[in-house]
Scaffold this motif. Sequence first.
Motif, PDB file in Angstrom:
ATOM      1  N   LYS A  64      57.512  77.622  71.010  1.00 16.78           N
ATOM      2  CA  LYS A  64      56.941  77.729  69.659  1.00 16.78           C
ATOM      3  C   LYS A  64      56.499  79.173  69.397  1.00 16.78           C
ATOM      4  CE  LYS A  64      54.576  75.651  66.056  1.00 16.78           C
ATOM      5  NZ  LYS A  64      55.086  74.635  65.141  1.00 16.78           N
ATOM      6  N   GLU A  67      59.321  81.310  68.393  1.00 17.83           N
ATOM      7  CA  GLU A  67      59.816  81.140  67.035  1.00 17.83           C
ATOM      8  C   GLU A  67      59.049  82.007  66.046  1.00 17.83           C
ATOM      9  OE1 GLU A  67      59.491  76.980  66.188  1.00 17.83           O
ATOM     10  OE2 GLU A  67      60.855  76.457  67.808  1.00 17.83           O
ATOM     11  N   ARG A 390      65.007  78.429  66.780  1.00 23.37           N
ATOM     12  CA  ARG A 390      64.565  77.467  67.789  1.00 23.37           C
ATOM     13  C   ARG A 390      65.006  78.009  69.130  1.00 23.37           C
ATOM     14  NH1 ARG A 390      62.193  74.227  70.845  1.00 23.37           N
ATOM     15  NH2 ARG A 390      62.860  72.105  71.302  1.00 23.37           N
ATOM     16  N   PHE A 398      62.376  71.092  86.016  1.00 22.80           N
ATOM     17  CA  PHE A 398      61.952  69.923  85.225  1.00 22.80           C
ATOM     18  C   PHE A 398      62.631  68.625  85.690  1.00 22.80           C
ATOM     19  CE2 PHE A 398      61.815  67.497  81.181  1.00 22.80           C
ATOM     20  CZ  PHE A 398      60.452  67.505  80.967  1.00 22.80           C
ATOM     21  N   ARG A 432      56.189  75.058  80.552  1.00 22.67           N
ATOM     22  CA  ARG A 432      56.585  76.067  79.560  1.00 22.67           C
ATOM     23  C   ARG A 432      55.530  76.420  78.538  1.00 22.67           C
ATOM     24  NH1 ARG A 432      61.190  72.785  78.039  1.00 22.67           N
ATOM     25  NH2 ARG A 432      60.202  71.465  79.549  1.00 22.67           N
TER      26      ARG A 432
ATOM     27  N   GLU B 146      59.923  64.387  76.308  1.00 22.45           N
ATOM     28  CA  GLU B 146      59.496  65.687  75.790  1.00 22.45           C
ATOM     29  C   GLU B 146      59.812  65.794  74.304  1.00 22.45           C
ATOM     30  OE1 GLU B 146      61.047  69.121  77.905  1.00 22.45           O
ATOM     31  OE2 GLU B 146      60.482  70.371  76.200  1.00 22.45           O
ATOM     32  N   LEU B 150      56.988  66.369  71.393  1.00 17.62           N
ATOM     33  CA  LEU B 150      56.910  67.602  70.623  1.00 17.62           C
ATOM     34  C   LEU B 150      57.407  67.438  69.189  1.00 17.62           C
ATOM     35  CD1 LEU B 150      58.093  70.064  73.392  1.00 17.62           C
ATOM     36  CD2 LEU B 150      55.780  69.448  72.795  1.00 17.62           C
ATOM     37  N   PHE B 151      58.287  66.461  68.941  1.00 17.85           N
ATOM     38  CA  PHE B 151      58.853  66.307  67.596  1.00 17.85           C
ATOM     39  C   PHE B 151      58.566  64.952  66.968  1.00 17.85           C
ATOM     40  CE2 PHE B 151      61.354  69.729  69.352  1.00 17.85           C
ATOM     41  CZ  PHE B 151      61.470  70.596  68.287  1.00 17.85           C
ATOM     42  N   PRO B 174      53.560  69.006  68.012  1.00 14.96           N
ATOM     43  CA  PRO B 174      53.325  70.440  67.797  1.00 14.96           C
ATOM     44  C   PRO B 174      54.565  71.288  67.505  1.00 14.96           C
ATOM     45  CG  PRO B 174      53.013  69.849  70.098  1.00 14.96           C
ATOM     46  CD  PRO B 174      53.147  68.575  69.355  1.00 14.96           C
ATOM     47  N   PHE B 175      55.767  70.853  67.868  1.00 17.60           N
ATOM     48  CA  PHE B 175      56.916  71.727  67.642  1.00 17.60           C
ATOM     49  C   PHE B 175      57.570  71.512  66.284  1.00 17.60           C
ATOM     50  CE2 PHE B 175      58.340  73.654  71.919  1.00 17.60           C
ATOM     51  CZ  PHE B 175      57.030  73.993  72.196  1.00 17.60           C
ATOM     52  N   ARG B 176      57.007  70.614  65.483  1.00 21.43           N
ATOM     53  CA  ARG B 176      57.502  70.501  64.108  1.00 21.43           C
ATOM     54  C   ARG B 176      57.146  71.771  63.363  1.00 21.43           C
ATOM     55  NH1 ARG B 176      56.360  64.402  61.905  1.00 21.43           N
ATOM     56  NH2 ARG B 176      57.685  63.352  63.415  1.00 21.43           N
TER      57      ARG B 176
END
Lengths: 432, 230
Positions: A64, A67, A390, A398, A432, B146, B150-151, B174-176
């Motif tokens: 994020k 971005e 993105r 992971f 991450r 995940e 996040l989405f 949160p990643f929106r």
Amino acid sequence: MQNNENSISGVTADQTPEIRNYVFNFGPQHPAAHGVLRLILEVDGETIVRADPHVGLLHRATEKLAENKPFNHTIGYMDRLDYVSMMCNEHGYVLAIEKLLGITPPLRAQYIRVMFDEITRILNHLLWLAAHSLDNGGMAVFLYCFREREDLLDCYEAVSGARMHATYYRPGGVYRDLPDKMPQFKPSKWHNAKEVAKLNDNRQGSLLDFIWDFTERFPGLVDEYESLLTNNRIWKQRTVDIGIISPERAIALGFTGPMLRGSGVAWDLRKKQPYEVYDKMDFDIPVGTNGDCYDRYLVRVNEMRQSNRIIRQCVEWLRKNPGPVMIDDYKIAPPPREEMKISMEALIHHFKNMTEGYNVPEGEAYAAVEHPKGEFGVYLVSDGANKPYRLKVRAAGFPHLAGLNELIRGHMIADVVAVLSSLDIVFGEIDR
Amino acid sequence: MTDVNVLCTQIHSRFSAWIENATVAFGQLTVEVKPEHLLDICRILRDDADFEFKLLVDVCGVDYLHYGLDDWQTEKTTATGFGRGVTRDLMRESAAKPCRFAVVYHLLSLTKNHRVRLRVYIPDEKELMVDSVMDIWPSANWYEREVFDLFGILFRGHPDLRRIMTDYGFVGHPFRKDFPLIGKVEARYDAKLKRVVYEPVSIDARVLEPKVIRHDNRYLNEQGESSHAK
């Protein structure tokens, strides 16, 4: 008499005692959790029935953040993902940008990248070996490994100024050429002139001379670690037949890197999908047979020897072939400082590059590198702006941690630590 | 290594009814799959001797809400003078893509040594749901958790769709793109209550580097369109 017995155990004759599995926490603050892992273990006596790793305690939303920043500002965040193999992370990110921009770095920069990728691989495997042996009860190897890491971190420092978070790879090449002089120690109140002279003994020449000297010594040092571990009875008791994974299952669980090669699958992106100049390098892919902790140990130790070979080939080439290390496109790479003093255009380029950055054409690309831990991939979506639209980091560790439950089910509590450290996980990368 | 164009034609001819399109860009193959046929196509891609995509490399969510929108109207501001001209509206919507959310899968074949990228757009924004591929690749387990975390995209048939990255008790996804970078709440220790309390954030969101889209003529073809995208 019978009554008395029953009252002691709290169970009457007609009741069957209720037996429940014991559930407890491992971590998040545990030295063998390799960072901040909260592992919820369900045990039946001493046997693990279920392991549920809780991750995300180090989640910093790197993707994020990326971005919201120009492309180059994120290179430094890549170092902080897997903070024991810094430059390999940068490499994946830089390759993705280069793919979208359609540029190729100069050949010398590619050799420098390959050399530092392999230095990074040794750094990573040394730390892994140190931690793995410590987790299984061997203190000496830990100290030896850190002795060698010191030299390699000095190489990082000599080339980028930082011992860990280098930010050295840039789209279009590397930040600067290798230094002609290796920095030396100075006498202090802890080290007198005689001691310092001894420390500086192999630092008289250039960085390449120093690395060459390291590669001369290193195979012997790996022999030393191996003489302490490989045939050690206790070491084998702790690792052989522990955490076995079949090749089919390893693929289904998404394992890559040494975790996959330990099970006997000879898959290595450096050979199969070569990037930079790996196709010109002569090296082998070590593979295991059983897929247990011991095989993964052997694979990683052997990989250090192979990396040593690659570094030597790079040093030989780099000594003979001077040249540029950055592309000559001022839209992407900043112009040299001398030119900025006389050229207005160079000054404008520098200003735009440092403030706004460069625009990357619309599209999406996935770039993967053979990271010390497995496949490190960067999926980059660009909408034509100066920032990634993105960014998705495919962390190597992971899926390995996701497979932990399967690896340790049925083992003893003490084996949790052995299996966990054989995964070679770092939470900067997983969270991450 | 199978040539990516050959793979593209193979996928075109085999699955033409199940996919929207298949394109090669930057030497990589992207297949846009119709959501109702995702599981069918995935199963064949894994098992068929032509493909053998045994390894699921990654599952990734994408929110296209701001796709192609920039913060800084460069052309307009330079005509009237210099200004930062940064817009901060998180709810503005882009019309560049057919749907707001998509899930992207990266597949790898170790035997054939080729890769493919699958993308599924989620048409219904009220019901963000796609089929879980966990039965095909067990590694999808955490990846899908995940994406959900996040989405907020749900996976039909996932046995254990819990949050994975965010804190226990976290609210929101949160990643929106409409989720602010600085977050919505901040935590502090309250000495009176003797516990950590959550409060709305007290700082203003700032844009340090405006997002700028310039139409760089190096990357345009003669028709003035982006050359790589086609």
